[in-house]
Scaffold this motif. Structure first.
Motif, PDB file in Angstrom:
ATOM      1  N   GLN A  22       0.747  -1.069  -0.094  1.00  0.00           N
ATOM      2  CA  GLN A  22       0.110   0.104  -0.081  1.00  0.00           C
ATOM      3  C   GLN A  22       0.799   1.209   0.216  1.00  0.00           C
ATOM      4  O   GLN A  22       0.615   2.268  -0.584  1.00  0.00           O
ATOM      5  CB  GLN A  22      -0.910  -0.042   1.315  1.00  0.00           C
ATOM      6  CG  GLN A  22      -2.058  -0.939   1.079  1.00  0.00           C
ATOM      7  CD  GLN A  22      -2.894  -0.980   0.264  1.00  0.00           C
ATOM      8  OE1 GLN A  22      -2.775  -1.055  -0.973  1.00  0.00           O
ATOM      9  NE2 GLN A  22      -4.284  -0.764   0.513  1.00  0.00           N
ATOM     10  N   ILE A  38      -6.223  10.721  -5.652  1.00  0.00           N
ATOM     11  CA  ILE A  38      -7.451   9.766  -5.634  1.00  0.00           C
ATOM     12  C   ILE A  38      -6.932   8.346  -5.147  1.00  0.00           C
ATOM     13  O   ILE A  38      -6.197   7.868  -5.776  1.00  0.00           O
ATOM     14  CB  ILE A  38      -8.253   9.744  -7.098  1.00  0.00           C
ATOM     15  CG1 ILE A  38      -8.670  11.186  -7.315  1.00  0.00           C
ATOM     16  CG2 ILE A  38      -9.427   8.686  -6.916  1.00  0.00           C
ATOM     17  CD1 ILE A  38      -9.378  11.223  -8.761  1.00  0.00           C
ATOM     18  N   LEU A  39      -7.518   7.872  -4.110  1.00  0.00           N
ATOM     19  CA  LEU A  39      -7.213   6.619  -3.481  1.00  0.00           C
ATOM     20  C   LEU A  39      -8.293   5.853  -3.199  1.00  0.00           C
ATOM     21  O   LEU A  39      -9.515   6.010  -2.828  1.00  0.00           O
ATOM     22  CB  LEU A  39      -6.602   6.974  -2.345  1.00  0.00           C
ATOM     23  CG  LEU A  39      -5.266   7.689  -2.066  1.00  0.00           C
ATOM     24  CD1 LEU A  39      -4.945   7.999  -0.574  1.00  0.00           C
ATOM     25  CD2 LEU A  39      -3.934   7.139  -2.841  1.00  0.00           C
ATOM     26  N   ASP A  40      -8.351   4.589  -3.735  1.00  0.00           N
ATOM     27  CA  ASP A  40      -9.465   3.729  -3.891  1.00  0.00           C
ATOM     28  C   ASP A  40      -9.135   2.653  -2.637  1.00  0.00           C
ATOM     29  O   ASP A  40      -8.155   1.744  -2.910  1.00  0.00           O
ATOM     30  CB  ASP A  40      -9.606   3.104  -5.030  1.00  0.00           C
ATOM     31  CG  ASP A  40     -10.869   2.048  -5.214  1.00  0.00           C
ATOM     32  OD1 ASP A  40     -11.771   2.222  -4.394  1.00  0.00           O
ATOM     33  OD2 ASP A  40     -11.191   1.463  -6.303  1.00  0.00           O
ATOM     34  N   GLU A  41      -9.660   2.409  -1.650  1.00  0.00           N
ATOM     35  CA  GLU A  41      -9.607   1.283  -0.717  1.00  0.00           C
ATOM     36  C   GLU A  41      -7.945   1.276  -0.143  1.00  0.00           C
ATOM     37  O   GLU A  41      -7.656   0.038  -0.261  1.00  0.00           O
ATOM     38  CB  GLU A  41     -10.197   0.021  -1.266  1.00  0.00           C
ATOM     39  CG  GLU A  41     -11.607   0.169  -1.313  1.00  0.00           C
ATOM     40  CD  GLU A  41     -12.686   0.272  -0.117  1.00  0.00           C
ATOM     41  OE1 GLU A  41     -12.137   0.077   1.061  1.00  0.00           O
ATOM     42  OE2 GLU A  41     -13.721   0.237  -0.167  1.00  0.00           O
ATOM     43  N   PRO A  42      -7.327   2.500   0.033  1.00  0.00           N
ATOM     44  CA  PRO A  42      -5.912   2.262   0.291  1.00  0.00           C
ATOM     45  C   PRO A  42      -5.788   1.648   1.782  1.00  0.00           C
ATOM     46  O   PRO A  42      -4.570   1.201   1.967  1.00  0.00           O
ATOM     47  CB  PRO A  42      -5.674   3.868   0.734  1.00  0.00           C
ATOM     48  CG  PRO A  42      -6.755   4.590   0.939  1.00  0.00           C
ATOM     49  CD  PRO A  42      -7.926   3.741   0.140  1.00  0.00           C
ATOM     50  N   ILE A  68      -9.055  12.670  -2.243  1.00  0.00           N
ATOM     51  CA  ILE A  68     -10.190  11.954  -2.531  1.00  0.00           C
ATOM     52  C   ILE A  68     -10.005  10.400  -2.005  1.00  0.00           C
ATOM     53  O   ILE A  68      -9.318   9.540  -2.543  1.00  0.00           O
ATOM     54  CB  ILE A  68     -10.812  11.731  -4.016  1.00  0.00           C
ATOM     55  CG1 ILE A  68     -10.946  13.373  -4.169  1.00  0.00           C
ATOM     56  CG2 ILE A  68     -12.298  10.963  -3.931  1.00  0.00           C
ATOM     57  CD1 ILE A  68     -11.283  13.600  -5.610  1.00  0.00           C
ATOM     58  N   PHE A  69     -10.670   9.827  -1.017  1.00  0.00           N
ATOM     59  CA  PHE A  69     -10.460   8.687  -0.263  1.00  0.00           C
ATOM     60  C   PHE A  69     -11.628   7.767  -0.471  1.00  0.00           C
ATOM     61  O   PHE A  69     -12.547   8.014   0.361  1.00  0.00           O
ATOM     62  CB  PHE A  69      -9.971   9.002   1.087  1.00  0.00           C
ATOM     63  CG  PHE A  69      -9.516   7.842   1.960  1.00  0.00           C
ATOM     64  CD1 PHE A  69     -10.094   6.711   2.141  1.00  0.00           C
ATOM     65  CD2 PHE A  69      -8.266   7.950   2.553  1.00  0.00           C
ATOM     66  CE1 PHE A  69      -9.693   5.707   3.065  1.00  0.00           C
ATOM     67  CE2 PHE A  69      -7.866   7.127   3.509  1.00  0.00           C
ATOM     68  CZ  PHE A  69      -8.526   5.929   3.556  1.00  0.00           C
ATOM     69  N   ALA A  70     -11.783   6.951  -1.228  1.00  0.00           N
ATOM     70  CA  ALA A  70     -13.037   6.157  -1.538  1.00  0.00           C
ATOM     71  C   ALA A  70     -12.942   4.949  -0.597  1.00  0.00           C
ATOM     72  O   ALA A  70     -11.652   4.206  -0.622  1.00  0.00           O
ATOM     73  CB  ALA A  70     -13.164   5.491  -3.061  1.00  0.00           C
ATOM     74  N   THR A  71     -13.744   4.633   0.267  1.00  0.00           N
ATOM     75  CA  THR A  71     -13.546   3.435   1.247  1.00  0.00           C
ATOM     76  C   THR A  71     -14.889   2.959   1.938  1.00  0.00           C
ATOM     77  O   THR A  71     -15.959   3.899   2.014  1.00  0.00           O
ATOM     78  CB  THR A  71     -12.603   3.780   2.506  1.00  0.00           C
ATOM     79  OG1 THR A  71     -12.570   2.676   3.251  1.00  0.00           O
ATOM     80  CG2 THR A  71     -13.364   5.009   3.311  1.00  0.00           C
ATOM     81  N   HIS A  72     -14.860   1.758   2.417  1.00  0.00           N
ATOM     82  CA  HIS A  72     -16.234   1.414   2.966  1.00  0.00           C
ATOM     83  C   HIS A  72     -15.892   1.444   4.426  1.00  0.00           C
ATOM     84  O   HIS A  72     -16.903   1.123   5.203  1.00  0.00           O
ATOM     85  CB  HIS A  72     -16.578  -0.054   2.658  1.00  0.00           C
ATOM     86  CG  HIS A  72     -17.174  -0.197   1.119  1.00  0.00           C
ATOM     87  ND1 HIS A  72     -16.465  -0.322   0.043  1.00  0.00           N
ATOM     88  CD2 HIS A  72     -18.305   0.148   0.833  1.00  0.00           C
ATOM     89  CE1 HIS A  72     -17.353  -0.185  -1.145  1.00  0.00           C
ATOM     90  NE2 HIS A  72     -18.341  -0.021  -0.836  1.00  0.00           N
TER      91      HIS A  72
END
Length: 170
Positions: A22, A38-42, A68-72
């Motif tokens: 990571q 832009i980070l996807d599920e880092p 921009i931090f995409a996460t669940h």
């Protein structure tokens, strides 16, 4: 900022731990000093300590970069984000500051002290945020959009907003 990768400079990526991979991906994203990152599920696949380290590392770039931090994993961004965007199937359904998005939940988040048997009967009809035991009591945090339940009213957080929007999808 140092990503502490020097000791692994000669290692192949497939031999690195999840946390190191990571960091390598973050380093690659930062090479040209981007203004938008832009980070996807880092933090996917990281243990709790590595997740915290990654979040702290990412937040250290925030003063100079739009991140921009995409996460669940809501807890990863809850304290570091200034603005929240909730997407459902690519459609923007809610946006705002922490205060703006959680303010819509005032009075709707409740903590219930119920029996395990009652929880088993009701769980499918509730928007459950969390369940835990305190001594022998079952404490259930729920979003009560329709104000039908009696319980202790709680201060809403981002996880409550997430559950309010998406429910307990599986």
């Amino acid at each position: 900022k140092n990503l502490n990768l020097n000791e692994k400079i000669d290692d192949k990526i497939n031999t690195l731990s999840g946390g190191m991979k990571q960091r390598v991906m973050l380093a690659a994203a930062l090479i040209n000093d981007p203004k938008i990152l832009i980070l996807d599920e880092p933090t996917a696949g990281l243990d709790p300590i590595k997740r915290i380290e990654m979040c702290n590392l990412i937040s250290s770039y925030a003063p100079d970069t739009i991140v921009i931090f995409a996460t669940h994993v809501v807890s990863d961004v809850e304290v570091i984000a200034h603005s929240f965007l909730f997407l459902d199937n690519g459609k923007l359904i809610l946006t705002g500051s922490r205060e703006e998005v959680t303010g819509k939940m005032d009075g709707k988040v409740k903590e219930l002290n119920i029996s395990t048997e009652l929880y088993k009967r009701l769980k499918d009809s509730l928007k459950v945020v969390s369940v835990h035991y305190e001594k022998s009591d079952l404490i259930v945090r729920v979003v009560d959009d329709e104000d039908k339940l009696s319980g202790k009213i709680m201060i809403p957080d981002i996880a409550d907003v997430y559950i309010s929007i998406f429910g307990n999808r599986t």
